[in-house]
Design a protein around this motif. Structure first.
Motif, mmCIF file in Angstrom:
data_model
loop_
_atom_site.group_PDB
_atom_site.id
_atom_site.type_symbol
_atom_site.label_atom_id
_atom_site.label_comp_id
_atom_site.label_asym_id
_atom_site.label_seq_id
_atom_site.Cartn_x
_atom_site.Cartn_y
_atom_site.Cartn_z
ATOM 1 N N GLY A 87 -63.524 16.169 47.514
ATOM 2 C CA GLY A 87 -62.806 14.902 47.432
ATOM 3 C C GLY A 87 -62.083 14.593 48.727
ATOM 4 N N PHE A 88 -61.443 15.606 49.302
ATOM 5 C CA PHE A 88 -60.752 15.410 50.578
ATOM 6 C C PHE A 88 -61.747 15.175 51.710
ATOM 7 C CE2 PHE A 88 -57.069 18.240 48.888
ATOM 8 C CZ PHE A 88 -56.626 17.190 48.095
ATOM 9 N N ALA A 89 -62.880 15.882 51.679
ATOM 10 C CA ALA A 89 -63.893 15.675 52.714
ATOM 11 C C ALA A 89 -64.445 14.251 52.641
ATOM 12 C CB ALA A 89 -65.022 16.692 52.558
ATOM 13 N N ALA A 90 -64.597 13.717 51.425
ATOM 14 C CA ALA A 90 -65.061 12.332 51.264
ATOM 15 C C ALA A 90 -64.031 11.359 51.817
ATOM 16 C CB ALA A 90 -65.337 12.044 49.792
ATOM 17 N N SER A 91 -62.748 11.630 51.575
ATOM 18 C CA SER A 91 -61.704 10.768 52.135
ATOM 19 C C SER A 91 -61.759 10.768 53.659
ATOM 20 C CB SER A 91 -60.323 11.245 51.662
ATOM 21 O OG SER A 91 -60.174 11.053 50.269
ATOM 22 N N ASP A 92 -62.023 11.943 54.235
ATOM 23 C CA ASP A 92 -62.149 12.012 55.695
ATOM 24 C C ASP A 92 -63.309 11.157 56.181
ATOM 25 O OD1 ASP A 92 -59.969 13.674 55.995
ATOM 26 O OD2 ASP A 92 -61.154 15.519 55.923
ATOM 27 N N ARG A 93 -64.406 11.158 55.444
ATOM 28 C CA ARG A 93 -65.564 10.337 55.825
ATOM 29 C C ARG A 93 -65.211 8.851 55.802
ATOM 30 N NH1 ARG A 93 -70.394 12.896 57.779
ATOM 31 N NH2 ARG A 93 -70.302 15.054 57.024
ATOM 32 N N LEU A 94 -64.353 8.482 54.844
ATOM 33 C CA LEU A 94 -63.965 7.076 54.711
ATOM 34 C C LEU A 94 -62.764 6.718 55.581
ATOM 35 C CD1 LEU A 94 -64.273 6.736 50.823
ATOM 36 C CD2 LEU A 94 -65.854 5.814 52.529
ATOM 37 N N GLY A 95 -62.134 7.749 56.179
ATOM 38 C CA GLY A 95 -60.977 7.488 57.007
ATOM 39 C C GLY A 95 -59.758 7.026 56.227
ATOM 40 N N GLN A 96 -59.560 7.571 55.026
ATOM 41 C CA GLN A 96 -58.446 7.159 54.180
ATOM 42 C C GLN A 96 -57.617 8.371 53.768
ATOM 43 O OE1 GLN A 96 -60.780 5.420 50.957
ATOM 44 N NE2 GLN A 96 -60.340 7.182 49.640
ATOM 45 N N PRO A 97 -56.353 8.154 53.377
ATOM 46 C CA PRO A 97 -55.508 9.283 52.943
ATOM 47 C C PRO A 97 -56.099 9.945 51.694
ATOM 48 C CG PRO A 97 -54.186 7.317 53.360
ATOM 49 C CD PRO A 97 -55.616 6.878 53.373
ATOM 50 N N TYR A 98 -55.701 11.175 51.500
ATOM 51 C CA TYR A 98 -56.182 11.928 50.342
ATOM 52 C C TYR A 98 -55.503 11.437 49.066
ATOM 53 C CZ TYR A 98 -57.616 15.122 54.057
ATOM 54 O OH TYR A 98 -58.170 15.663 55.187
ATOM 55 N N SER A 99 -56.249 11.530 47.955
ATOM 56 C CA SER A 99 -55.710 11.160 46.649
ATOM 57 C C SER A 99 -55.170 12.409 45.967
ATOM 58 C CB SER A 99 -56.817 10.526 45.793
ATOM 59 O OG SER A 99 -56.364 10.308 44.481
ATOM 60 N N LEU A 100 -53.859 12.441 45.712
ATOM 61 C CA LEU A 100 -53.255 13.592 45.055
ATOM 62 C C LEU A 100 -53.087 13.399 43.553
ATOM 63 C CD1 LEU A 100 -50.446 14.902 47.434
ATOM 64 C CD2 LEU A 100 -52.798 15.681 47.201
ATOM 65 N N GLY A 101 -52.880 12.155 43.105
ATOM 66 C CA GLY A 101 -52.633 11.936 41.676
ATOM 67 C C GLY A 101 -51.411 12.687 41.202
ATOM 68 N N LEU A 102 -50.370 12.703 42.003
ATOM 69 C CA LEU A 102 -49.173 13.491 41.726
ATOM 70 C C LEU A 102 -48.324 12.862 40.622
ATOM 71 C CD1 LEU A 102 -47.039 15.650 42.441
ATOM 72 C CD2 LEU A 102 -46.295 14.160 44.306
ATOM 73 N N GLU A 103 -47.969 13.683 39.635
ATOM 74 C CA GLU A 103 -47.045 13.255 38.583
ATOM 75 C C GLU A 103 -45.794 14.116 38.641
ATOM 76 O OE1 GLU A 103 -48.816 13.396 34.761
ATOM 77 O OE2 GLU A 103 -50.279 11.800 35.173
ATOM 78 N N ARG A 104 -44.648 13.483 38.453
ATOM 79 C CA ARG A 104 -43.396 14.219 38.456
ATOM 80 C C ARG A 104 -42.603 13.893 37.204
ATOM 81 N NH1 ARG A 104 -42.538 13.468 44.933
ATOM 82 N NH2 ARG A 104 -43.012 15.633 45.487
ATOM 83 N N ALA A 105 -41.908 14.894 36.694
ATOM 84 C CA ALA A 105 -41.050 14.710 35.518
ATOM 85 C C ALA A 105 -39.625 15.062 35.905
ATOM 86 C CB ALA A 105 -41.519 15.607 34.375
ATOM 87 N N SER A 106 -38.677 14.386 35.290
ATOM 88 C CA SER A 106 -37.267 14.687 35.551
ATOM 89 C C SER A 106 -36.527 14.793 34.228
ATOM 90 C CB SER A 106 -36.642 13.604 36.434
ATOM 91 O OG SER A 106 -36.689 12.347 35.786
ATOM 92 N N PHE A 107 -35.526 15.647 34.199
ATOM 93 C CA PHE A 107 -34.730 15.863 32.998
ATOM 94 C C PHE A 107 -33.257 15.806 33.365
ATOM 95 C CE2 PHE A 107 -38.752 18.063 32.510
ATOM 96 C CZ PHE A 107 -39.177 17.633 31.260
ATOM 97 N N ASN A 108 -32.462 15.221 32.499
ATOM 98 C CA ASN A 108 -31.027 15.164 32.787
ATOM 99 C C ASN A 108 -30.389 16.527 32.500
ATOM 100 O OD1 ASN A 108 -30.229 15.318 29.972
ATOM 101 N ND2 ASN A 108 -30.824 13.161 29.785
ATOM 102 N N GLU A 109 -29.193 16.708 33.038
ATOM 103 C CA GLU A 109 -28.552 18.014 32.948
ATOM 104 C C GLU A 109 -28.176 18.377 31.517
ATOM 105 O OE1 GLU A 109 -28.426 20.269 35.305
ATOM 106 O OE2 GLU A 109 -29.610 18.795 36.445
ATOM 107 N N GLU A 110 -27.877 17.379 30.705
ATOM 108 C CA GLU A 110 -27.544 17.662 29.306
ATOM 109 C C GLU A 110 -28.746 18.280 28.593
ATOM 110 O OE1 GLU A 110 -25.989 15.382 25.244
ATOM 111 O OE2 GLU A 110 -26.311 14.248 27.112
#
Length: 648
Positions: free
Chosen positions: A372-395
């Motif tokens: 997937g990253f090698a394909a992005s290099d071929r297209l000259g575009q940033p890599y796709s991470l699909g990053l998800e983040r979760a947050s929780f309150n202190e309580e």
């Protein structure tokens, strides 16, 4: 570094996890440790019950006490224990112990009373289906037949079940013959002889055929085509004989198969098994005379794994039209994988179809992996991470800290029971809903439980939670020794993540140890090279030392291959001698070199390490992949052949 060819009902958990339980955090850990040791050895007089009552781990003492009393306890006692400990692995462990003990004692109704469907493990399954025979004979027969039709001996616990099935026709002489043939395939000569003695004289011709074929597989063209009464033994015999023949001499096996295939009365699954083996070994061994037959049979076999191998062979010979054709024949799920979309794009590009190539590159680039990253290099575009983040309150985090599973995990770690602590933790992840699993991952991260954290994301299938899958574990050490050795620290992180998933005590079957999986002998040589004391087999487990030595070794491999991290990563996994040989016969392009690596483990390893380093660097950059490159321009454009070796 291996140098070898190389994880029920949720209602109880919801209740116990989301309520703060007003139990004491711990009473006396020393008393609990001593009590647990005593309980394991059934030395009940050594246990100070008053010191462990109310302890968060008191259930472990009760578990051993009840287990010791089995099978002389009523099933309602077992069920009561399981209900009270439903949020702990103790419940299923107790179920398994009760199933074994009740089964061994012949208390079959009690076994069924504590069961919740077929258990795991052959011995317990035999007890279970024996118990079930009178209540649900059809299910018992099917379960018993599944246990029978294997090529190895089963536990003696299965004997009563098999005897009943043979007596009532659930296991026939045909089944005995089929198991004998499976034992032949597995090399279990003792089991073969035992089964042969259970067959009547009407199977003598079949036994004679096995004797002939055992001495000479090529005799398969001369033995009778109808084996056993009514030809019922033909399929198992020809499948077993071809299994051995194909592995011994693939070219001769195919020649024989083409002579007999149309004339033997065997079922389609046996024919499929034989031809799958022939196609696989013909391609792996590059049996030139067999390859035209392979191409003819592959569409009918419709095997994704065989088609993948066929595409790799097409790529090795730069048969771009063939690669396109075989990729398009793959099952959709396989075909749409980044790897095969990348190769489809490469083939289309070479054929001059830039529109189709870019479309396939774009599909490949959606993947968070090497291709997937090698394909992005071929297209000259940033890599796709699909990053998800979760947050929780202190309580909420404070509430999580009081969940019983968290408290038990801490307590088990305090008394040195790391294995039990892991079992508690991961079983909770398996039962948890998505929010609860993420809350536990967040807790593990804040505690610095890096190995638990990574495994939590695997057990909980949190594939996009990259901050947890790739935590900043031992970052200062990686940065320090990366700078000291001149090695990209994110490459070091990628290697450690792939090698051990941050388990500092990881020990491979080959003996490799620690975060970066160093063999003790290699660690000794590296320590001598650095002028430091040999850390020994236990000192090498210390993270700082392991990272220092691992950094030195990968630096030596990078120097060996003129700064090339692809070849160095392959050498870290499979050994430099093998990589030297591979380079002498390798295709020139980087992607074809990776695809040409003959060991699947090393092929996957190289891709993972280089993709992981992209992820680590991107996370350090706030999750932004702009300006981050998986490979340097030199690594992308250099010729992958013997010229890559610093010493020819």
């Amino acid at each position: 570094m291996h140098h070898k060819s190389l994880v029920r009902g949720l209602s109880t958990l919801v209740t116990t996890l989301t309520l703060s339980v007003s139990l004491p955090l711990f009473a006396d850990d020393r008393a609990m440790r001593e009590a647990l040791e005593a309980a394991r050895s059934q030395q009940w007089s050594r246990i100070d019950q008053s010191a462990v009552d109310g302890h968060i781990l008191a259930g472990y003492i009760e578990y051993h006490r009840l287990r010791h009393q089995l099978p002389h306890v009523e099933p309602n006692q077992v069920l009561d224990f399981m209900a009270r400990h439903a949020d702990s692995p103790l419940a299923e462990w107790m179920r398994g112990q009760a199933q074994s003990q009740y089964g061994q004692a012949g208390r079959y109704s009690d076994l069924l009373a504590v069961s919740d469907g077929p258990p795991a493990g052959g011995e317990r399954q035999c007890y279970y289906y024996t118990a079930l025979h009178d209540r649900d004979p059809a299910t018992a027969v099917q379960g018993g037949r599944d246990l029978w039709l294997v090529g190895h001996s089963q536990s003696s616990a299965c004997d009563p079940l098999f005897s009943r099935l043979r007596a009532n026709g659930g296991i026939t002489a045909d089944d005995i013959w089929e198991r004998k043939m499976l034992a032949w395939q597995s090399g279990e000569s003792g089991l073969m002889s035992f089964l042969g003695r259970q067959l009547g004289s009407d199977w003598q011709g079949a036994r004679d055929a096995v004797e002939v074929l055992s001495r000479d597989y090529a005799a398969i063209t001369r033995v009778p085509t109808h084996i056993g009464p009514n030809g019922a033994g033909s399929g198992p015999l020809f499948a077993a004989a071809m299994h051995g023949f194909t592995r011994a001499d693939t070219e001769a096996a195919l020649e024989a198969w083409r002579k007999i295939a149309a004339h033997i009365p065997i079922e389609s699954h046996h024919r499929q098994e034989i031809e799958h083996d022939l196609a696989f070994y013909s391609m792996v061994r590059n049996v030139t005379h067999n390859l035209a037959w392979v191409d003819d049979v592959l569409p009918r076999l419709a095997s994704g794994s065989l088609l993948e191998l066929r595409v790799r062979n097409a790529l090795a010979s730069r048969d771009w039209s063939g690669a396109i054709g075989w990729i398009e024949m793959m099952p959709e799920e396989t075909r749409l994988d980044s790897r095969w979309q990348y190769w489809l794009a490469r083939a289309k590009e070479i054929q001059g179809d830039s529109i189709a190539a870019n479309q396939a590159y774009a599909r490949a680039a959606q993947g968070r992996n090497f291709f997937g990253f090698a394909a992005s290099d071929r297209l000259g575009q940033p890599y796709s991470l699909g990053l998800e983040r979760a947050s929780f309150n202190e309580e909420y985090r404070s509430e999580v800290a009081q969940w019983p599973v968290v408290q038990r995990t801490h307590a088990l770690m305090r008394i040195g029971e790391q294995g039990l602590a892991n079992s508690e933790w991961y079983s909770a992840i398996e039962r948890a809903n998505e929010e609860q699993a993420r809350a536990l991952a967040d807790y593990a991260q804040r505690q610095g439980w890096y190995a638990k954290l990574v495994q939590t994301t695997i057990t909980g299938r949190m594939w996009d939670a990259l901050d947890w899958r790739f935590p900043e574990a031992y970052r200062e050490s990686f940065m320090r020794w990366g700078e000291s050795t001149g090695v990209d620290p994110y490459l070091l992180m990628g290697i450690a993540r792939r090698e051990s998933a941050y388990n500092t005590e990881a020990l491979s079957p080959a003996g490799a140890r620690g975060l970066m999986q160093l063999m003790p002998g290699t660690a000794t040589l590296l320590a001598r090279q650095l002028g430091i004391s040999d850390p020994g087999p236990y000192g090498v487990l210390e993270p700082e030392m392991n990272i220092r030595l691992g950094s030195t070794y990968i630096r030596d491999m990078i120097d060996r291959y003129r700064g090339n991290r692809l070849a160095a990563a392959a050498a870290y996994n499979a050994g430099p001698g093998r990589v030297d040989r591979w380079l002498r016969d390798a295709p020139e392009e980087f992607d074809l070199f990776v695809e040409s690596i003959p060991f699947r483990e090393t092929r996957d390893y190289v891709q993972a390490v280089l993709a992981y380093r992209v992820i680590f660097e991107s996370l350090a950059n706030g999750g932004n992949t702009d300006g981050i490159a998986m490979l340097s321009a030199h690594e992308t454009n250099v010729r992958y052949d013997a010229s890559l070796l610093a010493r020819n």
